[in-house]
Design a protein around this motif. Structure first.
Motif, PDB file in Angstrom:
ATOM      1  N   ASP A  98       0.848  -1.195   0.000  1.00 31.09           N
ATOM      2  CA  ASP A  98       0.000   0.000   0.000  1.00 31.09           C
ATOM      3  C   ASP A  98       0.885   1.247   0.000  1.00 31.09           C
ATOM      4  O   ASP A  98       1.646   1.476   0.934  1.00 31.09           O
ATOM      5  CB  ASP A  98      -0.896  -0.029   1.246  1.00 31.09           C
ATOM      6  N   LEU A  99       0.766   2.043  -1.054  1.00 28.55           N
ATOM      7  CA  LEU A  99       1.574   3.266  -1.176  1.00 28.55           C
ATOM      8  C   LEU A  99       1.369   4.198   0.003  1.00 28.55           C
ATOM      9  O   LEU A  99       2.289   4.885   0.437  1.00 28.55           O
ATOM     10  CB  LEU A  99       1.249   3.987  -2.485  1.00 28.55           C
ATOM     11  N   ARG A 100       0.165   4.190   0.581  1.00 31.18           N
ATOM     12  CA  ARG A 100      -0.099   5.050   1.737  1.00 31.18           C
ATOM     13  C   ARG A 100       0.820   4.718   2.909  1.00 31.18           C
ATOM     14  O   ARG A 100       1.197   5.604   3.666  1.00 31.18           O
ATOM     15  CB  ARG A 100      -1.560   4.937   2.172  1.00 31.18           C
ATOM     16  N   GLU A 101       1.181   3.453   3.025  1.00 29.22           N
ATOM     17  CA  GLU A 101       2.094   3.067   4.102  1.00 29.22           C
ATOM     18  C   GLU A 101       3.480   3.678   3.871  1.00 29.22           C
ATOM     19  O   GLU A 101       4.144   4.098   4.804  1.00 29.22           O
ATOM     20  CB  GLU A 101       2.185   1.546   4.232  1.00 29.22           C
ATOM     21  N   ARG A 102       3.909   3.734   2.610  1.00 34.83           N
ATOM     22  CA  ARG A 102       5.202   4.347   2.326  1.00 34.83           C
ATOM     23  C   ARG A 102       5.145   5.850   2.560  1.00 34.83           C
ATOM     24  O   ARG A 102       6.107   6.459   3.005  1.00 34.83           O
ATOM     25  CB  ARG A 102       5.659   4.031   0.906  1.00 34.83           C
ATOM     26  N   VAL A 103       4.000   6.474   2.291  1.00 34.80           N
ATOM     27  CA  VAL A 103       3.832   7.895   2.564  1.00 34.80           C
ATOM     28  C   VAL A 103       3.948   8.145   4.071  1.00 34.80           C
ATOM     29  O   VAL A 103       4.575   9.116   4.506  1.00 34.80           O
ATOM     30  CB  VAL A 103       2.495   8.426   1.993  1.00 34.80           C
ATOM     31  N   ALA A 104       3.372   7.255   4.876  1.00 33.20           N
ATOM     32  CA  ALA A 104       3.497   7.379   6.332  1.00 33.20           C
ATOM     33  C   ALA A 104       4.960   7.266   6.749  1.00 33.20           C
ATOM     34  O   ALA A 104       5.431   8.017   7.614  1.00 33.20           O
ATOM     35  CB  ALA A 104       2.662   6.307   7.030  1.00 33.20           C
ATOM     36  N   GLY A 105       5.689   6.372   6.124  1.00 39.15           N
ATOM     37  CA  GLY A 105       7.126   6.247   6.407  1.00 39.15           C
ATOM     38  C   GLY A 105       7.888   7.491   5.991  1.00 39.15           C
ATOM     39  O   GLY A 105       8.802   7.937   6.694  1.00 39.15           O
ATOM     40  N   THR A 106       7.511   8.063   4.858  1.00 37.77           N
ATOM     41  CA  THR A 106       8.125   9.308   4.410  1.00 37.77           C
ATOM     42  C   THR A 106       7.869  10.413   5.427  1.00 37.77           C
ATOM     43  O   THR A 106       8.777  11.166   5.787  1.00 37.77           O
ATOM     44  CB  THR A 106       7.592   9.720   3.021  1.00 37.77           C
ATOM     45  N   ALA A 107       6.632  10.495   5.918  1.00 34.54           N
ATOM     46  CA  ALA A 107       6.298  11.512   6.917  1.00 34.54           C
ATOM     47  C   ALA A 107       7.173  11.348   8.158  1.00 34.54           C
ATOM     48  O   ALA A 107       7.664  12.337   8.710  1.00 34.54           O
ATOM     49  CB  ALA A 107       4.825  11.430   7.285  1.00 34.54           C
ATOM     50  N   ALA A 108       7.386  10.114   8.567  1.00 31.65           N
ATOM     51  CA  ALA A 108       8.233   9.867   9.744  1.00 31.65           C
ATOM     52  C   ALA A 108       9.657  10.348   9.500  1.00 31.65           C
ATOM     53  O   ALA A 108      10.265  10.983  10.375  1.00 31.65           O
ATOM     54  CB  ALA A 108       8.230   8.382  10.097  1.00 31.65           C
ATOM     55  N   THR A 109      10.193  10.100   8.311  1.00 33.79           N
ATOM     56  CA  THR A 109      11.563  10.548   8.029  1.00 33.79           C
ATOM     57  C   THR A 109      11.646  12.065   7.936  1.00 33.79           C
ATOM     58  O   THR A 109      12.661  12.653   8.313  1.00 33.79           O
ATOM     59  CB  THR A 109      12.139   9.910   6.748  1.00 33.79           C
TER      60      THR A 109
END
Length: 69
Positions: free
Chosen positions: A22-33
């Motif tokens: 799910d791309l949204r999960e990678r967006v959440a990871g991006t937000a964390a970084t």
């Protein structure tokens, strides 16, 4: 750090099944970084989701200025 493969690898360890793709999960990871970078003094971040990460950055800066942990 936007959508980089290291984010996917880290998220894959934390997630299972369909959530891994799910791309949204990678967006959440991006937000964390982005949050980590801003808290460590980054003044510029390069991302794909500019509007969302702008909001993440503003919120992080607001919390940082308020002295909240």
């Amino acid at each position: 750090t936007s959508r980089k493969s290291f984010i996917k690898h880290a998220m894959d360890k934390a997630l299972s099944g369909a959530a891994r793709d799910d791309l949204r999960e990678r967006v959440a990871g991006t937000a964390a970084t982005v949050v980590i970078g801003v808290l460590r003094g980054a003044r510029i971040v390069r991302v794909h989701d500019v509007g969302l990460m702008s909001a993440v950055t503003r919120m992080t800066e607001s919390v940082r200025r308020s002295g909240a942990d």
